[in-house]
Design a protein around this motif. Structure first.
Motif, short mmCIF file in Angstrom:
data_model
loop_
_atom_site.label_atom_id
_atom_site.label_comp_id
_atom_site.label_asym_id
_atom_site.label_seq_id
_atom_site.Cartn_x
_atom_site.Cartn_y
_atom_site.Cartn_z
N ALA A 78 8.84 46.16 48.85
CA ALA A 78 10.18 45.88 49.37
C ALA A 78 10.43 46.63 50.67
N ARG A 79 10.00 47.90 50.73
CA ARG A 79 10.17 48.68 51.95
C ARG A 79 9.39 48.07 53.10
N LEU A 80 8.15 47.66 52.83
CA LEU A 80 7.32 47.05 53.87
C LEU A 80 7.89 45.71 54.33
N GLN A 81 8.47 44.95 53.43
CA GLN A 81 9.08 43.68 53.83
C GLN A 81 10.27 43.92 54.74
N ARG A 82 11.10 44.92 54.42
CA ARG A 82 12.23 45.25 55.29
C ARG A 82 11.75 45.70 56.67
N GLU A 83 10.73 46.55 56.68
CA GLU A 83 10.18 47.04 57.95
C GLU A 83 9.59 45.89 58.75
N ASN A 84 8.90 44.99 58.07
CA ASN A 84 8.29 43.84 58.73
C ASN A 84 9.37 42.98 59.39
N GLU A 85 10.46 42.73 58.69
CA GLU A 85 11.56 41.93 59.23
C GLU A 85 12.18 42.62 60.44
N ARG A 86 12.35 43.93 60.36
CA ARG A 86 12.92 44.70 61.48
C ARG A 86 12.00 44.61 62.69
N LEU A 87 10.71 44.74 62.47
CA LEU A 87 9.75 44.67 63.58
C LEU A 87 9.72 43.28 64.20
N ARG A 88 9.84 42.24 63.39
CA ARG A 88 9.90 40.88 63.94
C ARG A 88 11.14 40.71 64.82
N MET A 89 12.26 41.25 64.36
CA MET A 89 13.49 41.14 65.12
C MET A 89 13.35 41.90 66.45
N GLU A 90 12.78 43.09 66.42
CA GLU A 90 12.56 43.86 67.65
C GLU A 90 11.64 43.11 68.60
N ARG A 91 10.58 42.50 68.06
CA ARG A 91 9.66 41.73 68.89
C ARG A 91 10.38 40.58 69.57
N ASP A 92 11.21 39.86 68.82
CA ASP A 92 11.94 38.73 69.38
C ASP A 92 12.89 39.19 70.48
N ILE A 93 13.56 40.31 70.27
CA ILE A 93 14.46 40.85 71.29
C ILE A 93 13.68 41.20 72.55
N LEU A 94 12.52 41.82 72.38
CA LEU A 94 11.71 42.18 73.54
C LEU A 94 11.21 40.95 74.28
N LYS A 95 10.84 39.91 73.56
CA LYS A 95 10.41 38.67 74.21
C LYS A 95 11.54 38.10 75.06
N LYS A 96 12.75 38.09 74.51
CA LYS A 96 13.89 37.55 75.24
C LYS A 96 14.21 38.40 76.46
N SER A 97 14.12 39.73 76.33
CA SER A 97 14.43 40.59 77.46
C SER A 97 13.39 40.43 78.56
N ILE A 98 12.15 40.24 78.20
CA ILE A 98 11.10 40.01 79.21
C ILE A 98 11.39 38.72 79.96
N ALA A 99 11.79 37.69 79.24
CA ALA A 99 12.11 36.42 79.88
C ALA A 99 13.30 36.56 80.81
N ILE A 100 14.29 37.35 80.43
CA ILE A 100 15.47 37.56 81.28
C ILE A 100 15.08 38.28 82.56
N PHE A 101 14.34 39.36 82.42
CA PHE A 101 13.96 40.15 83.59
C PHE A 101 12.94 39.44 84.48
N ALA A 102 12.16 38.57 83.91
CA ALA A 102 11.20 37.81 84.71
C ALA A 102 11.87 36.63 85.40
N GLY A 103 13.08 36.32 84.97
CA GLY A 103 13.81 35.21 85.58
C GLY A 103 13.40 33.85 85.07
N VAL A 104 12.69 33.84 83.95
CA VAL A 104 12.24 32.58 83.36
C VAL A 104 13.33 32.12 82.41
N PRO A 105 13.82 30.86 82.58
CA PRO A 105 14.83 30.39 81.66
C PRO A 105 14.26 30.22 80.26
N LYS A 106 15.11 30.39 79.26
CA LYS A 106 14.71 30.28 77.87
C LYS A 106 14.33 28.91 77.53
#
Length: 106
Positions: A78-106
């Motif tokens: 259960a702990r690992l599943q929660r951590e995994n979900e948190r890491l996925r969310m962080e990864r998605d946020i980082l992907k979006k921020s990279i796209a914003i700073f690179a000027g690439v539309p979503k």
């Protein structure tokens, strides 16, 4: 005119991709996008692996007390599943921020 280079994947990579679909509970399309694959490619791998590796009644191991997870294992899962979900969310946020700073539309 030059065409696309055909990519090849090892059997181990294919197995891991299929296992990811099975264990994550997500759609084939979602996992394919994450891995940079076409939906049809991953779907074919899942179908091929499912046809070859589907256990029959004679090859299935019966569930015994020894194979059931203990409370400690369940808590760790259960702990690992929660951590995994948190890491996925962080990864998605980082992907979006990279796209914003690179000027690439979503």
């Amino acid at each position: 005119m030059e065409g696309r280079q055909r990519r090849s994947f090892t059997d181990d990579y294919k197995r891991q991709a299929v296992d990811l679909v099975a264990s994550s509970g997500r759609s084939i399309g979602s996992v394919a996008r994450e891995l940079g694959l076409r939906d049809s490619v991953l779907r074919r791998w899942v179908e091929q692996r499912g046809a070859r590796l589907e256990p029959t009644a004679t090859t299935r191991r019966p569930t015994t007390q020894a194979t059931l997870p203990s409370a400690d294992h369940a808590a760790e899962i259960a702990r690992l599943q929660r951590e995994n979900e948190r890491l996925r969310m962080e990864r998605d946020i980082l992907k979006k921020s990279i796209a914003i700073f690179a000027g690439v539309p979503k």
